[in-house]
Design a protein around this motif. Structure first.
Motif, PDB file in Angstrom:
ATOM      1  N   THR A   1      -2.115   1.440  -2.625  1.00 24.48           N
ATOM      2  CA  THR A   1      -1.563   2.596  -2.239  1.00 24.48           C
ATOM      3  C   THR A   1      -1.242   1.607  -0.595  1.00 24.48           C
ATOM      4  OG1 THR A   1      -2.176   4.510  -3.224  1.00 24.48           O
ATOM      5  CG2 THR A   1      -1.964   4.836  -0.721  1.00 24.48           C
TER       6      THR A   1
ATOM      7  N   GLU B   1       1.259   8.635  -3.197  1.00 26.60           N
ATOM      8  CA  GLU B   1       0.157   8.874  -3.943  1.00 26.60           C
ATOM      9  C   GLU B   1      -0.262  10.943  -4.187  1.00 26.60           C
ATOM     10  OE1 GLU B   1      -2.920   6.813  -3.566  1.00 26.60           O
ATOM     11  OE2 GLU B   1      -3.605   7.321  -5.678  1.00 26.60           O
TER      12      GLU B   1
ATOM     13  N   ASP C   1       4.279   5.563  -5.649  1.00 29.92           N
ATOM     14  CA  ASP C   1       2.950   5.316  -6.115  1.00 29.92           C
ATOM     15  C   ASP C   1       1.824   6.468  -6.945  1.00 29.92           C
ATOM     16  OD1 ASP C   1      -0.211   5.192  -5.691  1.00 29.92           O
ATOM     17  OD2 ASP C   1       0.089   5.214  -3.934  1.00 29.92           O
ATOM     18  N   GLU C   2       2.558   5.628  -8.244  1.00 29.41           N
ATOM     19  CA  GLU C   2       1.644   6.956  -9.697  1.00 29.41           C
ATOM     20  C   GLU C   2       2.774   7.884  -9.891  1.00 29.41           C
ATOM     21  OE1 GLU C   2      -2.085   5.953 -11.156  1.00 29.41           O
ATOM     22  OE2 GLU C   2      -2.937   5.059  -8.894  1.00 29.41           O
TER      23      GLU C   2
HETATM   24 MG   LIG Z   1      -3.424   4.458  -4.648  1.00 27.00          MG
END
Ligand SMILES: [Mg+2]
Ligand SMILES: Nc1ncnc2c1ncn2[C@@H]1O[C@H](COP(=O)(O)OP(=O)(O)OP(=O)(O)O)[C@@H](O)[C@H]1O
Lengths: 298, 267
Positions: free
Chosen positions: B46, B93, B169-170
């Protein structure tokens, strides 16, 4: 009955002043997370600018009002840019102290320029009244209500529908996510201050055109907008307007009836009623009527 | 060779002036590619995205060394708005949709840096094509959407910037397997329409299945990289991401953590 309506009318007019100031509080709070104690200073500044344009420079009153609001907006944005921007990332407590400091700086600036004496703002309303169904309505009060309504409607149109209003709401909700969309937080902060200052200026000028005239203490009225903001919910623009009107009404009604109801308490009950309401609200519903539950008081 | 859409060289990032989180990280996303960035919790994934998009500021982070270039233009330490204008959009995220705004307002915010209304409208149509569920709920407040729908909205919002490079992000975090597969297909579709992708994932199987190239990050620097197929076949990677089952479901946070203690990548 007529007496009641007469008091309601007075309360609406007063409530409009509170509503404008409270709305300014909320706009800045939502955008920056800070309660701007300098709001009263901006109100006074706006009123004195209105005096300069309308009386000293003998401009048409409508022009003077618009110019004073614009000038106050510029001053508000400048204060944000010059003073508060340096405070980004500092604890809210420190920033709030700065706004309190600002309040005490603005006042001597005003007295240095305009002096201490009570001034009369040249305005077309004077103490004229119109009589409607037995009610005597002050022309200035009618205009205060009308101008406030216009400003509030204009604000909500901008806030809810314009692209920049959308950016402001996004920033208020999640500043980092807003930044990630390419929204300039600085511009949002500056515009918030400008809007709050313009609203305060409008409140200041309409107030200064009234029976009290214009003196350096005019900014104190902003203190009573505080309960209005708390009542409505510190992060709710609608709540601010509503809270302002309610506080104005309650204050005016108390003033109208305090001789009968609170004779034992002297004749200043109406002045403290807004604060009593504020304390009550903080005790039972600290996030206000329309505020978000998780807003923490500082 | 043409400039890659993203080139990160020797990047060092420090939080609070003391915590060194990225330690000389280098990574390249070629134009048109999907690049996967893998790594355990706390590896710095991140942080890398924040460094690219100019979002370190709010976290008291700072780039102390190295550079970030987008399509050959240096954007090291640039303003987030500049980075967006250069064609980089990020799906943060945790989705971070504006829960108080409607679906459509969220999407409009995504187009904040764009002025040409006709093109923005085109993007909106494209997003609604890609995510029919968003079209159906365009007037709903985003906070009322399900987690999966919010992820779609977050992706859609990023697409509204008409990015040349999409950072994710994820995106599979916390989604049911069926939705993970859907998100993967959508990323593949977005890439097929011409957007380069940098995909941060802990779900290695999912990420490598659509990536061209993969990087493995550990404590702030790259410890492995190679063609996605190689990484996918690699026994160590399989072991490290043990439990990343064929259906792509993510293991629990605790498992990742305890596993991380047992085995580290760095030599
Ligand atoms: Mg992260
Ligand atoms: N604002 C911050 N201040 C100080 N340290 C931070 C900050 N943000 C992150 N860190 C630290 O930097 C390291 C990397 O964090 P980062 O969030 O980039 O990891 P990540 O790979 O994205 O992890 P995850 O998979 O859990 O999202 C962690 O050790 C974290 O504790």
């Amino acid at each position: 009955m007529t007496a009641l309506l007469q008091n309601v009318f007075a309360g609406l007019s007063l409530g409009c002043t509170y509503a404008l100031v409270a709305l300014g509080f909320v706009v800045i709070y939502k955008a920056t997370g800070v309660i701007n104690f300098a709001q009263g200073g901006l109100l006074a500044l706006g009123a004195y600018l209105g005096y300069t344009f309308s009386t000293s420079l003998a401009m048409a009153f409508a022009v003077a009002v618009v110019l004073a609001c614009l000038a106050a907006a510029v001053a508000g944005a400048a204060v944000e840019r010059i003073v508060l921007r340096r405070m980004v990332g500092q604890p809210p407590f420190a920033v709030i102290m700065i706004t309190i400091g600002l309040l005490f700086v603005i006042e001597p600036v005003i007295t240095a320029i305009w002096g201490f004496e009570n001034l009369q703002v040249t305005n077309p309303w004077n103490i004229d009244t119109v009589t409607v169904g037995g009610l005597v309505l002050g022309v200035r009060d009618l205009w205060t209500i009308g101008l406030t309504a216009a400003a509030v409607v204009g604000f909500f149109l901008f806030f809810r529908h314009s692209d920049f209003g959308l950016a402001m709401r996004a920033t208020a909700f999640d500043p980092e996510a807003a930044l990630a969309q390419g929204i300039s937080a600085r511009r949002v902060y500056a515009v918030s201050w400008a809007i709050a200052a313009a609203l305060a200026a409008l409140a200041g000028i309409t107030l200064a055109a009234g029976p009290g005239g214009l003196s350096p203490s005019i900014g104190f009225i902003a203190l009573a907008a505080f309960p209005a903001m708390i009542l409505g919910g510190v992060d709710s623009p609608t709540g601010a307007v509503l809270g302002g009107l309610v506080i104005g009404l309650v204050e005016a009604l108390t003033r109208g009836y305090q001789d009968h109801l609170f004779a034992w308490a002297g004749d200043n009950v109406s002045v403290i009623v807004p604060y009593l309401i504020m304390i009550l609200i903080l005790l039972v519903r600290p996030y206000g009527l329309l505020g978000t539950r998780d807003v923490r008081r500082i | 060779m043409a400039d890659p859409i993203l080139a990160v060289a020797n990047l060092e990032v420090v939080y609070d002036d003391v915590v060194l989180v990225l330690r000389g990280l280098s990574l390249t996303v070629p134009e048109g590619a999907v690049v996967a960035l893998l790594g355990a919790n706390g590896a710095g994934k991140t942080t890398l995205l924040r460094a690219v998009t100019g979002l370190l500021g709010p976290h008291r982070g700072r780039i102390t060394k190295g550079s970030v270039a987008v399509a050959g233009v240096d954007v090291t330490g640039a303003d987030p708005a500049d980075v967006v204008r250069r064609g980089v959009a990020q799906v943060m995220e945790g989705r971070r949709v504006f829960a108080e705004l409607t679906v459509e307002e969220n999407l409009r915010v995504g187009a904040h840096t764009r002025r040409a209304r006709a093109l923005v409208k085109e993007s909106l149509e494209r997003v609604f094509d890609l995510f029919p569920v968003l079209a159906a709920r365009r007037g709903s407040v985003a906070g009322y959407l399900s987690g999966g729908e919010q992820q779609m909205l977050a992706i859609g919002r990023a697409l509204m910037a008409a990015p040349r490079l999409l950072l994710l992000d994820e995106p599979s975090l916390g989604l049911a397997p069926r939705l993970v597969a859907q998100v993967r297909d959508i990323i593949a579709e977005i890439n097929a329409q011409g957007t380069s992708v940098l995909l941060v994932e802990q779900n290695a199987v999912m990420a490598l299945s659509i990536a061209d190239h993969g990087y493995v990050l550990e404590v702030g620097s790259v410890v492995r990289d190679g063609p996605a197929a190689d990484l996918l076949a690699d026994a160590d990677i399989r072991e490290f991401y043990l439990g990343a089952p064929a259906d792509g479901e993510r293991r629990s946070f605790a498992e990742v953590k305890s596993y991380r203690r047992k085995k580290r990548w760095s030599a």
